[in-house]
Write a protein that holds these residues in place. Structure first.
Motif, short mmCIF file in Angstrom:
data_model
loop_
_atom_site.label_atom_id
_atom_site.label_comp_id
_atom_site.label_asym_id
_atom_site.label_seq_id
_atom_site.Cartn_x
_atom_site.Cartn_y
_atom_site.Cartn_z
N LEU A 103 20.92 10.32 4.92
CA LEU A 103 20.72 10.06 3.49
C LEU A 103 21.97 10.39 2.69
O LEU A 103 22.28 9.73 1.69
N LEU A 104 22.70 11.42 3.12
CA LEU A 104 23.91 11.85 2.42
C LEU A 104 25.14 11.07 2.85
O LEU A 104 26.21 11.22 2.24
N GLY A 105 25.02 10.27 3.89
CA GLY A 105 26.16 9.49 4.35
C GLY A 105 27.30 10.33 4.88
O GLY A 105 28.47 10.07 4.57
N LEU A 106 26.99 11.33 5.72
CA LEU A 106 28.00 12.29 6.16
C LEU A 106 28.52 12.03 7.58
O LEU A 106 29.01 12.94 8.24
N GLU A 107 28.41 10.79 8.04
CA GLU A 107 28.82 10.49 9.41
C GLU A 107 30.27 10.86 9.68
O GLU A 107 30.61 11.34 10.77
N ARG A 108 31.15 10.67 8.71
CA ARG A 108 32.56 11.01 8.90
C ARG A 108 32.85 12.47 8.54
O ARG A 108 33.66 13.13 9.19
N ALA A 109 32.22 12.96 7.49
CA ALA A 109 32.52 14.31 7.02
C ALA A 109 32.03 15.39 7.97
O ALA A 109 32.64 16.46 8.08
N CYS A 110 30.93 15.12 8.67
CA CYS A 110 30.35 16.12 9.58
C CYS A 110 29.77 15.38 10.79
O CYS A 110 28.60 14.95 10.75
N PRO A 111 30.54 15.20 11.84
CA PRO A 111 30.07 14.45 13.01
C PRO A 111 28.84 15.10 13.65
O PRO A 111 28.61 16.30 13.51
N VAL A 112 28.07 14.28 14.37
CA VAL A 112 26.86 14.74 15.05
C VAL A 112 26.96 14.47 16.54
O VAL A 112 27.35 13.38 16.96
N THR A 113 26.61 15.46 17.32
CA THR A 113 26.41 15.28 18.75
C THR A 113 24.91 15.35 19.01
O THR A 113 24.27 16.36 18.72
N PHE A 114 24.34 14.25 19.50
CA PHE A 114 22.91 14.22 19.77
C PHE A 114 22.62 14.68 21.19
O PHE A 114 23.31 14.31 22.13
N LEU A 115 21.62 15.51 21.31
CA LEU A 115 21.24 16.14 22.57
C LEU A 115 20.01 15.45 23.16
O LEU A 115 19.26 14.79 22.44
N PRO A 116 19.74 15.64 24.45
CA PRO A 116 18.54 15.04 25.06
C PRO A 116 17.26 15.56 24.43
O PRO A 116 17.21 16.68 23.90
N ALA A 117 16.24 14.75 24.49
CA ALA A 117 14.94 15.13 23.92
C ALA A 117 14.38 16.36 24.62
O ALA A 117 13.80 17.25 23.99
#
Length: 289
Positions: free
Chosen positions: A57-71
Motif C-alpha cells: 500500500l505504501l509502495g516501498l518495493e525500492r525503499a525497503c526490499p522484501v525477502t519472502f520466506l516459505p509458508a
C-alpha cells in the motif's frame, strides 16, 4: 467511527525477541535511509501478511526490499534456517527459533525488530512520505482498538471456540465474544466504506487479515452452525471481498501456503465448519498486472 473492544484480554501474538525502532534522525541509531533495511516475511503467517499488505500500500518495493520466506518453516523448532545467521549475529548464544517477521539492517547485518505492529508503523511513518495515510493523525486510538478487537475478539476468540477438549460453556462464551466483535465491526461498515473515515487505513489491513485467518484457518475447527452465524455479517464480508480485489491485498494472499502452514502446525480436530467456506477468496483476488 468509535470502537470499544470486547472484555477479552488475551492475545494470540507471541512476545517479540527484538523490538528496535526506526527513528527520524541519526540519534535514534536506526534512522530512516532508503534501502538500508530489509523485510523477511512469510505471507502465509498473519503478521507477515499484515506487513506485506502495508508495504505494498505504501509502495516501498525500492525503499525497503522484501525477502519472502516459505509458508512452512524448515527447522524442527518452527524457525527458518535462512534467518538463523541474522539471529546469531543479533543475540549472543540465541537458542530460540529464528522466526519471521524480521526487519533487518543491511548495514550491520543485524535484526532491528521482530514485532509486527512496530514494523508496520515505522514503515508508514518513516518511509510513507505522501503516500497512503495508513495511520491518519488523530486516529491512533481507533486503530489500536481495532488491533485489540482483531487479536482478542476475533483471532483469540475463534481459536478458543474451536479448541477441542475445553468445556461447552467456555467454547460458547468464546463464540459469543467472536460474534459480538464481528457484529460491532459489521455495524460500522454498514454506514461507511472503511473502518475509519473514507480511505483504507491500518485498521482495514488488521481486519482483513483477521477475516482471512477466520475463514481459512479457524473455521476448520468450528461446527457448521457457528460458521453460518459468522457468515451472517454481510457488510463485513463484502468489505473483505472488496479488499481482496485490491492488488496490495490480493497479491499477497497465498491460500495454498496458508493451508500448508495450518496443517503443519495444527494439532486440533477438524469439525463440520471445514466444509462451509464463507468466501471464495481466489475468485476475488485481483489478477496480476
Amino acid at each position: 467511527m468509535s470502537f470499544t473492544p470486547p472484555a477479552a484480554r488475551l492475545t494470540v501474538r507471541s512476545v517479540p525477541v527484538f523490538r528496535g525502532r526506526i527513528g527520524s534522525d541519526a540519534r535514534s541509531g536506526h534512522y530512516a535511509v532508503p534501502r538500508r533495511y530489509r523485510l523477511h516475511l512469510s505471507a502465509a503467517d498473519p503478521d507477515g501478511l499484515r506487513i506485506a499488505v502495508t508495504h505494498s500500500l505504501l509502495g516501498l518495493e525500492r525503499a525497503c526490499p522484501v525477502t519472502f520466506l516459505p509458508a512452512v518453516p524448515d527447522c524442527p523448532d518452527g524457525g527458518h534456517s535462512a534467518l538463523r545467521p541474522l539471529y546469531d549475529a543479533s543475540a549472543h548464544h540465541y537458542t530460540g527459533p529464528a522466526v519471521a517477521p524480521v526487519l533487518s539492517d543491511d548495514w550491520s547485518g543485524r535484526i532491528v525488530s521482530t514485532h509486527g505492529p512496530d514494523i508496520a508503523r515505522d514503515l508508514a511513518r518513516r518511509f510513507g512520505g505522501g503516500r497512503t495515510a495508513l495511520y491518519p493523525c488523530g486516529a491512533e486510538s481507533e486503530i489500536d482498538a481495532v488491533e485489540r478487537m482483531c487479536a482478542q475478539g476475533i483471532e483469540r476468540a475463534a481459536q478458543r471456540a474451536g479448541t477441542a477438549g475445553t468445556g461447552d460453556e467456555e467454547r460458547a462464551a468464546a463464540l459469543d465474544t467472536l460474534l459480538h466483535t464481528l457484529g460491532v465491526l459489521d455495524q460500522g461498515l454498514r454506514v461507511q466504506p472503511y473502518l475509519i473515515g473514507d480511505q483504507i487505513t491500518a485498521a482495514d489491513v488488521e481486519l482483513w487479515v483477521a477475516l482471512v485467518q477466520l475463514d481459512t484457518v479457524h473455521r476448520h475447527h468450528l461446527d457448521a452452525s457457528a460458521v453460518q452465524r459468522i457468515a451472517g455479517h454481510p457488510a463485513l464480508w463484502a468489505h473483505a471481498r472488496r479488499l481482496a480485489a485490491h492488488p496490495a491485498f490480493g497479491a499477497h494472499l497465498d491460500l495454498d501456503g496458508i493451508a500448508r502452514r495450518h496443517h503443519a502446525r495444527c494439532q486440533g480436530l477438524e469439525a463440520a465448519g471445514a466444509a462451509v467456506q464463507i468466501l471464495d477468496w481466489a475468485a476475488h483476488i485481483a489478477p496480476a498486472p
